[in-house]
Write an enzyme that holds these catalytic residues in place. Structure first.
Site, PDB file in Angstrom:
ATOM      1  CB  ALA A  17      -0.937  -0.027   1.206  1.00 38.26           C
ATOM      2  CG  PHE A 121      16.111  16.633  -6.796  1.00 39.10           C
ATOM      3  CD1 PHE A 121      15.346  17.462  -5.995  1.00 39.10           C
ATOM      4  CD2 PHE A 121      16.443  15.365  -6.317  1.00 39.10           C
ATOM      5  CE1 PHE A 121      14.917  17.041  -4.741  1.00 39.10           C
ATOM      6  CE2 PHE A 121      16.024  14.932  -5.073  1.00 39.10           C
ATOM      7  CZ  PHE A 121      15.254  15.763  -4.282  1.00 39.10           C
ATOM      8  CG  ASP A 226       8.726  -8.717   2.976  1.00 37.95           C
ATOM      9  OD1 ASP A 226       9.912  -8.407   3.180  1.00 37.95           O
ATOM     10  OD2 ASP A 226       7.854  -8.616   3.844  1.00 37.95           O
ATOM     11  CD  GLN A 245      20.419   6.306  -5.820  1.00 36.17           C
ATOM     12  OE1 GLN A 245      19.341   6.596  -5.326  1.00 36.17           O
ATOM     13  NE2 GLN A 245      20.776   6.721  -7.017  1.00 36.17           N
ATOM     14  CG  HIS A 247      20.643   9.860  -0.661  1.00 34.25           C
ATOM     15  ND1 HIS A 247      21.258  10.959  -0.111  1.00 34.25           N
ATOM     16  CD2 HIS A 247      19.543  10.327  -1.298  1.00 34.25           C
ATOM     17  CE1 HIS A 247      20.552  12.041  -0.411  1.00 34.25           C
ATOM     18  NE2 HIS A 247      19.504  11.688  -1.128  1.00 34.25           N
ATOM     19  CG  LEU A 257      17.546  10.743   2.634  1.00 36.10           C
ATOM     20  CD1 LEU A 257      18.695   9.926   2.078  1.00 36.10           C
ATOM     21  CD2 LEU A 257      16.358  10.672   1.691  1.00 36.10           C
ATOM     22  CD  GLU A 260      19.923  14.333  -5.316  1.00 32.97           C
ATOM     23  OE1 GLU A 260      20.325  13.197  -5.015  1.00 32.97           O
ATOM     24  OE2 GLU A 260      19.497  14.633  -6.433  1.00 32.97           O
ATOM     25  NE  ARG A 291      19.747  10.719  -4.787  1.00 33.10           N
ATOM     26  CZ  ARG A 291      18.457  10.484  -4.573  1.00 33.10           C
ATOM     27  NH1 ARG A 291      18.005   9.245  -4.608  1.00 33.10           N
ATOM     28  NH2 ARG A 291      17.634  11.467  -4.305  1.00 33.10           N
ATOM     29  CG  HIS A 357      18.189   6.284  -0.883  1.00 33.08           C
ATOM     30  ND1 HIS A 357      17.389   6.644   0.188  1.00 33.08           N
ATOM     31  CD2 HIS A 357      17.714   6.963  -1.949  1.00 33.08           C
ATOM     32  CE1 HIS A 357      16.465   7.499  -0.238  1.00 33.08           C
ATOM     33  NE2 HIS A 357      16.628   7.693  -1.531  1.00 33.08           N
ATOM     34  CD  GLU A 388      13.262   1.002  -3.251  1.00 32.32           C
ATOM     35  OE1 GLU A 388      12.580   1.935  -2.761  1.00 32.32           O
ATOM     36  OE2 GLU A 388      14.373   0.649  -2.813  1.00 32.32           O
ATOM     37  NE  ARG A 399      15.416   6.047  -6.902  1.00 29.11           N
ATOM     38  CZ  ARG A 399      15.193   7.115  -6.133  1.00 29.11           C
ATOM     39  NH1 ARG A 399      14.811   8.267  -6.653  1.00 29.11           N
ATOM     40  NH2 ARG A 399      15.370   7.036  -4.819  1.00 29.11           N
ATOM     41  CB  SER A 404      11.859   6.289  -6.535  1.00 22.68           C
ATOM     42  OG  SER A 404      11.025   5.262  -6.054  1.00 22.68           O
ATOM     43  CG  LEU A 405       8.509  10.084  -4.916  1.00 17.55           C
ATOM     44  CD1 LEU A 405       8.345  11.474  -4.288  1.00 17.55           C
ATOM     45  CD2 LEU A 405       7.734   9.063  -4.093  1.00 17.55           C
TER      46      LEU A 405
HETATM   47  C1  LIG Z   1      13.805   8.448   3.456  1.00 19.88           C
HETATM   48  C2  LIG Z   1      13.486   8.310   1.998  1.00 19.88           C
HETATM   49  C3  LIG Z   1      13.269   9.431   1.220  1.00 19.88           C
HETATM   50  C4  LIG Z   1      12.974   9.301  -0.149  1.00 19.88           C
HETATM   51  N1  LIG Z   1      12.767  10.448  -0.898  1.00 19.88           N
HETATM   52  C5  LIG Z   1      12.444  10.321  -2.215  1.00 19.88           C
HETATM   53  C6  LIG Z   1      12.152  11.472  -3.018  1.00 19.88           C
HETATM   54  O1  LIG Z   1      12.143  12.606  -2.552  1.00 19.88           O
HETATM   55  N2  LIG Z   1      11.864  11.278  -4.324  1.00 19.88           N
HETATM   56  C7  LIG Z   1      11.838  10.039  -4.886  1.00 19.88           C
HETATM   57  O2  LIG Z   1      11.561   9.926  -6.080  1.00 19.88           O
HETATM   58  N3  LIG Z   1      12.092   8.935  -4.143  1.00 19.88           N
HETATM   59  C8  LIG Z   1      12.375   9.048  -2.826  1.00 19.88           C
HETATM   60  N4  LIG Z   1      12.628   7.911  -2.080  1.00 19.88           N
HETATM   61  C9  LIG Z   1      12.408   6.584  -2.683  1.00 19.88           C
HETATM   62  C10 LIG Z   1      10.905   6.297  -2.767  1.00 19.88           C
HETATM   63  O3  LIG Z   1      10.240   6.907  -1.688  1.00 19.88           O
HETATM   64  C11 LIG Z   1      10.592   4.805  -2.733  1.00 19.88           C
HETATM   65  O4  LIG Z   1      11.408   4.116  -3.637  1.00 19.88           O
HETATM   66  C12 LIG Z   1       9.130   4.560  -3.123  1.00 19.88           C
HETATM   67  O5  LIG Z   1       8.294   5.365  -2.326  1.00 19.88           O
HETATM   68  C13 LIG Z   1       8.748   3.111  -3.018  1.00 19.88           C
HETATM   69  O6  LIG Z   1       7.358   2.998  -3.180  1.00 19.88           O
HETATM   70  P1  LIG Z   1       6.668   1.581  -3.294  1.00 19.88           P
HETATM   71  O7  LIG Z   1       5.212   1.856  -3.508  1.00 19.88           O
HETATM   72  O8  LIG Z   1       7.381   0.766  -4.278  1.00 19.88           O
HETATM   73  O9  LIG Z   1       6.905   0.888  -1.870  1.00 19.88           O
HETATM   74  P2  LIG Z   1       6.715   1.370  -0.360  1.00 19.88           P
HETATM   75  O10 LIG Z   1       6.174   2.747  -0.244  1.00 19.88           O
HETATM   76  O11 LIG Z   1       7.972   1.046   0.345  1.00 19.88           O
HETATM   77  O12 LIG Z   1       5.564   0.408   0.157  1.00 19.88           O
HETATM   78  C14 LIG Z   1       5.748  -0.976   0.291  1.00 19.88           C
HETATM   79  C15 LIG Z   1       4.440  -1.598   0.718  1.00 19.88           C
HETATM   80  O13 LIG Z   1       4.564  -3.003   0.674  1.00 19.88           O
HETATM   81  C16 LIG Z   1       3.997  -3.572   1.806  1.00 19.88           C
HETATM   82  N5  LIG Z   1       4.672  -4.854   2.057  1.00 19.88           N
HETATM   83  C17 LIG Z   1       5.988  -5.122   2.052  1.00 19.88           C
HETATM   84  N6  LIG Z   1       6.204  -6.413   2.363  1.00 19.88           N
HETATM   85  C18 LIG Z   1       4.995  -6.974   2.540  1.00 19.88           C
HETATM   86  C19 LIG Z   1       4.540  -8.266   2.901  1.00 19.88           C
HETATM   87  N7  LIG Z   1       5.386  -9.290   3.157  1.00 19.88           N
HETATM   88  N8  LIG Z   1       3.215  -8.479   3.011  1.00 19.88           N
HETATM   89  C20 LIG Z   1       2.321  -7.470   2.799  1.00 19.88           C
HETATM   90  N9  LIG Z   1       2.702  -6.226   2.470  1.00 19.88           N
HETATM   91  C21 LIG Z   1       4.013  -5.990   2.350  1.00 19.88           C
HETATM   92  C22 LIG Z   1       4.195  -2.553   2.896  1.00 19.88           C
HETATM   93  O14 LIG Z   1       3.224  -2.721   3.909  1.00 19.88           O
HETATM   94  C23 LIG Z   1       4.012  -1.252   2.133  1.00 19.88           C
HETATM   95  O15 LIG Z   1       2.641  -0.894   2.117  1.00 19.88           O
HETATM   96  C24 LIG Z   1      12.906   8.024  -0.720  1.00 19.88           C
HETATM   97  C25 LIG Z   1      13.118   6.895   0.063  1.00 19.88           C
HETATM   98  C26 LIG Z   1      13.419   7.026   1.401  1.00 19.88           C
HETATM   99  C27 LIG Z   1      13.695   5.780   2.201  1.00 19.88           C
END
Ligand SMILES: Cc1cc2nc3c(=O)[nH]c(=O)nc-3n(C[C@H](O)[C@H](O)[C@H](O)COP(=O)(O)OP(=O)(O)OC[C@H]3O[C@@H](n4cnc5c(N)ncnc54)[C@H](O)[C@@H]3O)c2cc1C
Length: 591
Positions: A17, A121, A226, A245, A247, A257, A260, A291, A357, A388, A399, A404-405
């Site tokens: 989510a 950026f 996972d 990567q 950071h 963090l 940037e 980075r 990161h 991700e 990256r 990533s967003l």
């Molecule tokens: C501190 C920080 C700052 C960042 N800033 C930026 C930024 O400014 N700009 C940018 O582009 N990127 C940024 N990034 C990277 C970016 O935020 C992430 O790569 C991205 O948000 C990942 O989104 P996602 O939807 O793939 O996963 P996530 O948002 O990590 O969500 C993963 C989901 O999977 C679920 N999940 C995981 N394992 C299981 C399981 N076994 N069973 C059920 N559910 C599970 C979790 O509950 C969660 O809901 C940042 C990252 C970090 C750590």
């Protein structure tokens, strides 16, 4: 099926989510598909909520910009390993995704005329590398928080069904094929310890990254790979796992963090002599170089004795920035510095070191999020991945910040829309007998009571060896040592002892499961890094310091067969996928 197992049926099941999962779920629900989101965390606790600095989009609302410039920057940033067809899609659709979020109510920062404000950026340039451009859209330094809240509200409005605090343990594949079809997942309900089987026409994995394989990381404790591990055990390959990567600016020793965005707003990096040392390495973009390069240059400064006080950190200097910038553009990160270090960033420089990161690699997909079974592009029917945990590949070997967003929104949406049409066209695939059997076998092995090994100990040894041998600076010898270590840690899992062997809210059991996932991701990373005898992007090998396009301009796929818990005698096999090159031929990277 044993009586204890609860069975559900949804046309689409989304695991995760975060931004990728919610964007897909929202689009599925808008198309009238019955959709369940299964998440181990309460949705708004997903890591997307911690994203600080911004989301890239060539809106040109502050200065001239074009998607072609953005695509060039992304491809050059990737060290030419990104697939250029996928990058074109991302850079064009970014604009629409940002406006979509705006219309859904996301409170972006604004220009005085009311347009979306944008900032600089790393690696984002005007006119194919001439100098920095303002491309990152943001809501202060809380951009991800706003994205997650906005999408979650919209999903609730559209009646998406949420299974919060449900933990994915397995995907259900049919025996036919290859390639097989996916007809659901197995999950553990954390509160009760009961197993749930979800039968689905389509499944999306959006489970995020695996930064917790490293000792110093910006990633939440829950980022344990996972989704990647679950499919790997089932014979689906993982792509480009060697590219991880670091950071440049994590708070020293903690890894938390400092976005940037700080450098985007004008902060400097300085060494023990007070020099802006990037002058030596990246004279045009300086602190706004990508980075992978800055992290490596920081490592070099430290190696040559110019770390602060001769130690293994440098300074991020925000002292010259106007007070208003610190308060209005960077409120959260300046707060982190005050809280975690007791320093006042307006007066004192901040100790930083590179922090693990972002995973560029992951589950291979096409541009609709469909999971690839092999290098010739056959697909696992009904199975999708985005965010991700996936590798499409728009980030290649490195990256760019803000990307990533963009990736999670663009490819989350594309996956959701493709899944919706799949659901309209395809019937149900029946569940095999006992789909929960593999999970039950793993859980019972973890819950047996005669072991001696502790979860925390194994995890710590893993994080240390990965940090020392598989981080910013790698060598063949170091990677071989890391591989031996990871394999011996995997064997030690056989003797694990948990304090809690009950069913209700058993966090020991979850931590043990997550540890098994971490070890799988670490192994895939290390073998792939050992196999790639060149340096490219975030993968730097001191014994092969040059990029080698003749042999290595290709994606790695690594596949596991014969996986068993507590054993390291499975088989690993490599294959390779060509890089899609359209307009930009590989060239030397200079900044
Ligand atoms: C501190 C920080 C700052 C960042 N800033 C930026 C930024 O400014 N700009 C940018 O582009 N990127 C940024 N990034 C990277 C970016 O935020 C992430 O790569 C991205 O948000 C990942 O989104 P996602 O939807 O793939 O996963 P996530 O948002 O990590 O969500 C993963 C989901 O999977 C679920 N999940 C995981 N394992 C299981 C399981 N076994 N069973 C059920 N559910 C599970 C979790 O509950 C969660 O809901 C940042 C990252 C970090 C750590």
């Amino acid at each position: 099926m044993s009586d204890d197992v609860i069975v559900h049926q949804y046309e689409a099941v989304v695991v995760g989510a975060g931004g990728a999962g919610l964007m897909a779920a929202l689009h599925l629900a808008q198309q009238g598909v019955s959709t369940a989101v299964v998440s181990k965390l309460y949705p708004t606790r997903s890591h997307t909520g911690t994203a600080q600095g911004g989301i890239g989009a060539p809106l040109g609302s502050v200065e001239e910009d074009h998607w072609e410039w953005y695509a060039f920057d992304t491809i050059k940033g990737s060290d030419y390993l990104a697939d250029q067809d996928a990058v074109d899609i991302m850079c064009q659709e970014a604009v629409d995704c940002v406006y979509f979020l705006e219309h859904m109510g996301l409170p972006f920062d604004r220009t005085p005329e009311g347009k979306i404000l944008q900032r600089r950026f790393g690696g984002h340039t005007r006119n194919y590398g001439e100098g920095p451009v303002r491309r990152a859209c943001h809501a202060a330094d809380r951009t991800g928080h706003m994205i997650l809240q906005t999408l979650y509200q919209q999903c609730l409005k559209r009646s998406v069904t949420f299974f919060d605090e449900f933990f994915l343990t397995d995907i259900i594949l049919t025996e036919d094929g290859p390639p097989p079809s996916c007809c659901g997942i197995v999950a553990l309900e954390i509160a009760t310890g009961r197993l749930h089987v979800f039968n689905a026409k389509t499944v999306l994995l959006a489970t995020g990254g695996f930064g917790r394989i490293f000792k110093i990381t910006s990633n939440a404790h829950t980022l344990t790979g996972d989704g990647c591990a679950v499919v790997w055990r089932r014979g689906v390959p993982l792509e480009d796992m060697e590219f991880y990567q670091f950071h440049p600016t994590g708070i020293y020793r903690m890894g938390i963090l400092l976005s940037e965005a700080a450098r985007g707003e004008g902060a400097y990096l300085i060494n023990d002599l007070g020099e802006r040392f990037l002058q030596r390495y990246a004279p045009t973009l300086m602190e706004l170089a990508p980075r992978d390069l800055i992290s490596r240059y920081m490592y070099l400064e430290i190696k040559e004795g110019r770390g602060i006080g001769g130690k293994d950190y440098l300074y991020l200097d925000l002292r010259h920035l106007p007070r208003q910038v610190l308060d209005e553009k960077l409120p959260d990160i300046t707060d982190f510095v005050r809280t975690y270090l007791g320093l006042e960033p307006a007066r004192e420089p901040v100790p930083v070191q590179p922090t693990a990161h972002y995973a560029m690699g992951g589950i291979p997909t096409d541009v609709y999020g469909q999971v690839l079974w092999d290098e010739i592009g056959r697909k696992v029917n009904g199975l999708y991945a985005a965010g991700e945990c996936a590798c499409v590949s728009v980030h290649g070997a490195n990256r760019l910040g803000t990307n990533s967003l963009v990736d999670i929104l663009v490819f989350g949406r594309r996956a959701g829309l493709h899944m919706a049409s799949w659901c309209r066209e395809q019937g149900w695939v029946p569940l095999p007998d006992n789909p929960q059997a593999f999970t039950e076998q793993i859980l019972s092995q973890l819950l047996k009571t005669n072991g001696t090994e502790r979860i925390g100990r194994i995890r710590q040894e893993l994080q240390e060896v990965m940090m020392d041998q598989a981080g910013v600076w790698r060598t063949g010898d170091g990677l071989s040592q890391a591989l031996d270590k990871v394999r011996s840690l995997k064997e030690r899992l056989f003797h694990l002892r948990l304090d809690d062997t009950g069913r209700l809210f058993n966090l020991d059991l979850l931590e043990a499961m997550e540890l098994t996932y971490l070890l799988d991701c670490a192994e895939a990373l290390v073998v792939s890094a050992l196999n790639r005898t060149e340096s490219r992007g975030a993968h730097y090998r001191d014994d092969y310091p040059e990029r080698d396009d003749a042999n290595w301009l290709r994606h790695t796929l690594v596949r596991c067969s014969g996986w068993r818990l507590g054993s390291a005698d499975h088989k690993l096999e490599f294959s390779y996928k060509p890089v899609v090159i359209t307009r930009f031929q590989p060239a030397q990277r200079k900044y």
